[in-house]
Design an enzyme around this catalytic site. Structure first.
Site, mmCIF file in Angstrom:
data_model
loop_
_atom_site.group_PDB
_atom_site.id
_atom_site.type_symbol
_atom_site.label_atom_id
_atom_site.label_comp_id
_atom_site.label_asym_id
_atom_site.label_seq_id
_atom_site.Cartn_x
_atom_site.Cartn_y
_atom_site.Cartn_z
ATOM 1 N N ASP A 13 0.800 -1.114 0.062
ATOM 2 C CA ASP A 13 0.103 0.032 -0.054
ATOM 3 C C ASP A 13 0.725 1.102 0.010
ATOM 4 O O ASP A 13 0.573 2.324 0.414
ATOM 5 C CB ASP A 13 -0.755 -0.067 1.254
ATOM 6 C CG ASP A 13 -0.263 -0.041 2.640
ATOM 7 O OD1 ASP A 13 1.026 -0.147 2.557
ATOM 8 O OD2 ASP A 13 -0.804 -0.054 3.700
ATOM 9 N N CYS A 16 5.236 -0.025 2.712
ATOM 10 C CA CYS A 16 5.520 -1.492 3.145
ATOM 11 C C CYS A 16 6.702 -1.377 3.881
ATOM 12 O O CYS A 16 7.091 -2.118 5.020
ATOM 13 C CB CYS A 16 5.700 -2.225 1.870
ATOM 14 S SG CYS A 16 6.851 -1.974 0.790
ATOM 15 N N HIS A 132 9.488 -4.291 -3.030
ATOM 16 C CA HIS A 132 8.537 -4.493 -1.799
ATOM 17 C C HIS A 132 9.269 -5.156 -0.616
ATOM 18 O O HIS A 132 10.057 -5.968 -0.778
ATOM 19 C CB HIS A 132 7.358 -5.454 -2.070
ATOM 20 C CG HIS A 132 6.425 -5.578 -0.955
ATOM 21 N ND1 HIS A 132 5.236 -4.555 -0.571
ATOM 22 C CD2 HIS A 132 6.334 -6.644 0.192
ATOM 23 C CE1 HIS A 132 4.739 -5.139 0.422
ATOM 24 N NE2 HIS A 132 5.234 -6.199 0.658
#
Length: 220
Positions: A13, A16, A132
């Site tokens: 989102d 992270c 990520h």
């Protein structure tokens, strides 16, 4: 604590990194707003150290940018390739918590250790897949609830965290074997502003520098 290393998935989102740090430090996956403010305040407090050359953008602009919940993810990855993704933020957060942060990169299996020069007595671990961040934890057994996770490890005199360090390295190597990463040198992106397609980080950075566009999405 004996057990296995597990990857605790953090939502994708745009926050992270912050929420992964929040989990390993405080067992809280919703720390992003607070930690963004910590970083913003730190940067604003020392404009000489955190200069435009260091940050990749003016101090005042970075101060506003880092507090925007929409800013991170691919945007950060391509705009701030002048240093390892998240390096400034992880260094600040290591000092804020007074703990080392080990960030493992799946593609290279490299471990970047933040705060090590301060010789902190504890360490936490993150894992990075190219775009990520997730959290790493020691769990007593496969499938154990997160409340049993150990995420903070004592740093020994030899500056390791004992058996957990070897387990973490092996876990990252297994993730690499499974190719659980994004190859940022060769994957395809589309500019969210002009819809032009680029391949890999080099073309993305060149496009961002030429146009000022900083919003890229991965596509296949």
């Amino acid at each position: 604590m004996d057990g296995i290393i597990v990857r605790r998935v953090i939502p994708s989102d745009n926050s992270c990194l912050f929420n992964a740090v929040g989990y390993v430090m405080d067992h809280d996956k919703n720390k992003a707003p607070e930690l963004r403010q910590v970083i913003a305040a730190t940067v604003a407090s020392d404009p000489v150290k955190y200069s435009e050359a260091f940050l990749g953008k003016p101090n005042e602009e970075y101060f506003s940018w880092i507090q925007d919940s929409e800013k991170w993810g691919v945007v950060l990855t391509w705009l701030l390739l002048f240093y390892s993704e998240g390096a400034i933020e992880l260094s600040i957060l290591a000092d804020y918590y007074g703990r080392e942060i080990a960030a493992y990169d799946i593609q290279t299996t490299r471990c970047d250790l933040y705060g090590q020069e301060k010789k902190y007595s504890e360490r936490v671990m993150l894992i990075y897949d190219g775009l990520h961040y997730d959290a790493l934890a020691m769990s007593p057994f496969e499938g154990a609830p997160e409340e049993f996770d150990q995420t903070i490890f004592a740093v020994r005199k030899d500056r390791t965290i004992g058996p957990a360090e070897g387990l973490a390295h092996n876990f990252v190597k297994e993730q690499q074997r499974k190719r659980s990463y994004t190859d940022t040198a060769n994957f395809t992106l589309r500019c969210g502003v002009c819809q032009i397609g680029v391949i890999g980080q080099k073309e993305a950075v060149e496009h961002a520098q030429a146009t000022g566009h900083a919003n890229f999405q991965e596509y296949r």
